[in-house]
Design a protein around this motif. Structure first.
Motif, PDB file in Angstrom:
ATOM      1  N   ARG A  80     -22.021 -42.514  57.457  1.00 42.33           N
ATOM      2  CA  ARG A  80     -20.996 -41.648  56.851  1.00 42.33           C
ATOM      3  C   ARG A  80     -20.099 -42.635  56.121  1.00 42.33           C
ATOM      4  O   ARG A  80     -19.613 -42.361  54.653  1.00 42.33           O
ATOM      5  CB  ARG A  80     -20.010 -41.070  57.912  1.00 42.33           C
ATOM      6  CG  ARG A  80     -18.948 -40.401  57.415  1.00 42.33           C
ATOM      7  CD  ARG A  80     -17.994 -39.742  58.338  1.00 42.33           C
ATOM      8  NE  ARG A  80     -17.036 -38.858  58.039  1.00 42.33           N
ATOM      9  CZ  ARG A  80     -16.995 -37.587  57.950  1.00 42.33           C
ATOM     10  NH1 ARG A  80     -18.285 -37.004  58.360  1.00 42.33           N
ATOM     11  NH2 ARG A  80     -16.159 -36.680  57.671  1.00 42.33           N
ATOM     12  N   ARG A  82     -20.812 -45.373  54.506  1.00 42.66           N
ATOM     13  CA  ARG A  82     -21.605 -45.765  53.183  1.00 42.66           C
ATOM     14  C   ARG A  82     -21.750 -44.656  52.328  1.00 42.66           C
ATOM     15  O   ARG A  82     -21.658 -44.930  51.137  1.00 42.66           O
ATOM     16  CB  ARG A  82     -23.198 -46.138  53.854  1.00 42.66           C
ATOM     17  CG  ARG A  82     -23.028 -47.344  54.267  1.00 42.66           C
ATOM     18  CD  ARG A  82     -24.765 -47.829  55.145  1.00 42.66           C
ATOM     19  NE  ARG A  82     -25.632 -47.767  54.181  1.00 42.66           N
ATOM     20  CZ  ARG A  82     -25.799 -48.858  52.980  1.00 42.66           C
ATOM     21  NH1 ARG A  82     -25.049 -49.960  53.213  1.00 42.66           N
ATOM     22  NH2 ARG A  82     -26.894 -48.795  52.044  1.00 42.66           N
ATOM     23  N   MET A  83     -21.690 -43.448  52.599  1.00 44.43           N
ATOM     24  CA  MET A  83     -21.437 -42.362  51.673  1.00 44.43           C
ATOM     25  C   MET A  83     -20.208 -42.386  50.968  1.00 44.43           C
ATOM     26  O   MET A  83     -20.012 -42.059  49.830  1.00 44.43           O
ATOM     27  CB  MET A  83     -21.889 -41.091  52.258  1.00 44.43           C
ATOM     28  CG  MET A  83     -23.318 -40.831  52.579  1.00 44.43           C
ATOM     29  SD  MET A  83     -23.383 -39.055  53.106  1.00 44.43           S
ATOM     30  CE  MET A  83     -23.233 -39.098  54.676  1.00 44.43           C
ATOM     31  N   VAL A 133     -26.991 -42.508  45.374  1.00 46.15           N
ATOM     32  CA  VAL A 133     -26.240 -41.570  45.928  1.00 46.15           C
ATOM     33  C   VAL A 133     -26.996 -40.790  47.149  1.00 46.15           C
ATOM     34  O   VAL A 133     -26.834 -40.551  48.292  1.00 46.15           O
ATOM     35  CB  VAL A 133     -25.035 -40.682  45.367  1.00 46.15           C
ATOM     36  CG1 VAL A 133     -24.552 -39.611  46.243  1.00 46.15           C
ATOM     37  CG2 VAL A 133     -23.943 -41.672  44.694  1.00 46.15           C
ATOM     38  N   LEU A 136     -28.268 -43.021  49.889  1.00 45.79           N
ATOM     39  CA  LEU A 136     -27.406 -42.870  50.766  1.00 45.79           C
ATOM     40  C   LEU A 136     -27.155 -41.710  51.832  1.00 45.79           C
ATOM     41  O   LEU A 136     -27.123 -41.655  53.112  1.00 45.79           O
ATOM     42  CB  LEU A 136     -25.967 -43.173  50.205  1.00 45.79           C
ATOM     43  CG  LEU A 136     -25.906 -44.600  49.543  1.00 45.79           C
ATOM     44  CD1 LEU A 136     -24.373 -44.560  48.799  1.00 45.79           C
ATOM     45  CD2 LEU A 136     -25.899 -45.892  50.698  1.00 45.79           C
ATOM     46  N   VAL A 137     -27.322 -40.473  51.300  1.00 42.53           N
ATOM     47  CA  VAL A 137     -27.368 -39.163  51.602  1.00 42.53           C
ATOM     48  C   VAL A 137     -28.511 -39.203  52.710  1.00 42.53           C
ATOM     49  O   VAL A 137     -28.421 -38.844  53.867  1.00 42.53           O
ATOM     50  CB  VAL A 137     -27.096 -37.940  50.810  1.00 42.53           C
ATOM     51  CG1 VAL A 137     -27.283 -36.663  51.490  1.00 42.53           C
ATOM     52  CG2 VAL A 137     -25.803 -38.193  50.241  1.00 42.53           C
ATOM     53  N   ALA A 147     -25.917 -34.744  47.765  1.00 44.61           N
ATOM     54  CA  ALA A 147     -25.737 -36.156  46.708  1.00 44.61           C
ATOM     55  C   ALA A 147     -25.294 -35.646  45.498  1.00 44.61           C
ATOM     56  O   ALA A 147     -24.448 -36.353  44.934  1.00 44.61           O
ATOM     57  CB  ALA A 147     -27.452 -36.471  46.663  1.00 44.61           C
ATOM     58  N   LEU A 150     -21.625 -35.336  45.640  1.00 41.97           N
ATOM     59  CA  LEU A 150     -20.908 -36.440  45.787  1.00 41.97           C
ATOM     60  C   LEU A 150     -21.055 -37.467  44.547  1.00 41.97           C
ATOM     61  O   LEU A 150     -19.786 -37.960  43.870  1.00 41.97           O
ATOM     62  CB  LEU A 150     -21.412 -37.363  46.892  1.00 41.97           C
ATOM     63  CG  LEU A 150     -21.370 -36.803  48.279  1.00 41.97           C
ATOM     64  CD1 LEU A 150     -21.882 -37.793  49.314  1.00 41.97           C
ATOM     65  CD2 LEU A 150     -19.640 -36.548  48.882  1.00 41.97           C
ATOM     66  N   ILE A 181     -18.749 -34.030  53.175  1.00 44.44           N
ATOM     67  CA  ILE A 181     -19.723 -34.558  54.209  1.00 44.44           C
ATOM     68  C   ILE A 181     -19.588 -33.851  55.582  1.00 44.44           C
ATOM     69  O   ILE A 181     -20.469 -33.628  56.134  1.00 44.44           O
ATOM     70  CB  ILE A 181     -19.339 -36.134  54.156  1.00 44.44           C
ATOM     71  CG1 ILE A 181     -20.152 -36.794  53.001  1.00 44.44           C
ATOM     72  CG2 ILE A 181     -20.194 -36.817  55.476  1.00 44.44           C
ATOM     73  CD1 ILE A 181     -19.389 -38.294  52.866  1.00 44.44           C
TER      74      ILE A 181
END
Length: 188
Positions: A80, A82-83, A133, A136-137, A147, A150, A181
């Protein structure tokens, strides 16, 4: 006489600073020459056209962006976090005295109509960021639709912060990202 790599670095960093502060079209190659301390002949040997120099500046900016995001990701502890790390990077960047928005967006707005090479370089960077992104998701187990949401928040924050001059824009975008998120990945 300075070696080719040093001259190239001086010209790119000088052009980056001048183009970012004043706009590409407002800065002539004579100004780059004067500030960089590299002859015009040598500049044109390194960069046959102003477009070539602009593309080198964009590559330099992409490296700076990637390094900054990587540094923020390294400090993140959970998927989380990291996002959300890109918003932490934005918060730091927006507080810099010379912040004038995203150079890619700025250059695209100024030059894309006349330079397909610049437009393509900007699209590549934006696509690369969107893929990053999405990775990361995916790593966090989030749904694919999160993604682009974000990425849009991050892009919009850059533009809004540049226009308003308000570094708190990053915190607002981060809070919105946390909400998205939380709704998309309640278990993260």
């Amino acid at each position: 006489m300075i070696d080719e790599e040093t001259a190239r670095d001086q010209v790119v960093s000088t052009a980056d600073r001048l183009f970012y502060a004043h706009g590409v079209q407002a800065v002539g190659m004579d100004a780059v020459r004067t500030e960089a301390g590299v002859s015009l002949k040598r500049i044109y040997a390194l960069f046959p056209s102003k477009d070539d120099l602009v593309l080198a500046v964009l590559r330099h900016r992409a490296e700076q962006w990637d390094t900054g995001v990587a540094r923020a990701l390294a400090a993140a502890r959970t998927p989380r976090d990291r996002m959300l790390a890109v918003f932490d990077f934005l918060a730091e960047w927006f507080r810099q005295d010379d912040f004038r928005g995203c150079a890619f967006i700025n250059f695209f707005g100024e030059l894309a109509g006349g330079s397909s090479r610049v437009a393509e370089a900007v699209r590549e960077q934006k696509t690369s960021f969107q893929r990053h992104v999405a990775d990361l998701v995916r790593e966090a187990g989030g749904p694919g639709y999160l993604a682009p949401q974000l990425a849009l928040l991050a892009e919009g924050a850059q533009t809004t912060a540049a226009i308003t001059g308000d570094p708190a824009t990053a915190a607002h975008a981060r809070a919105a990202a946390e909400t998205l998120i939380g709704a998309a990945c309640p278990a993260t």
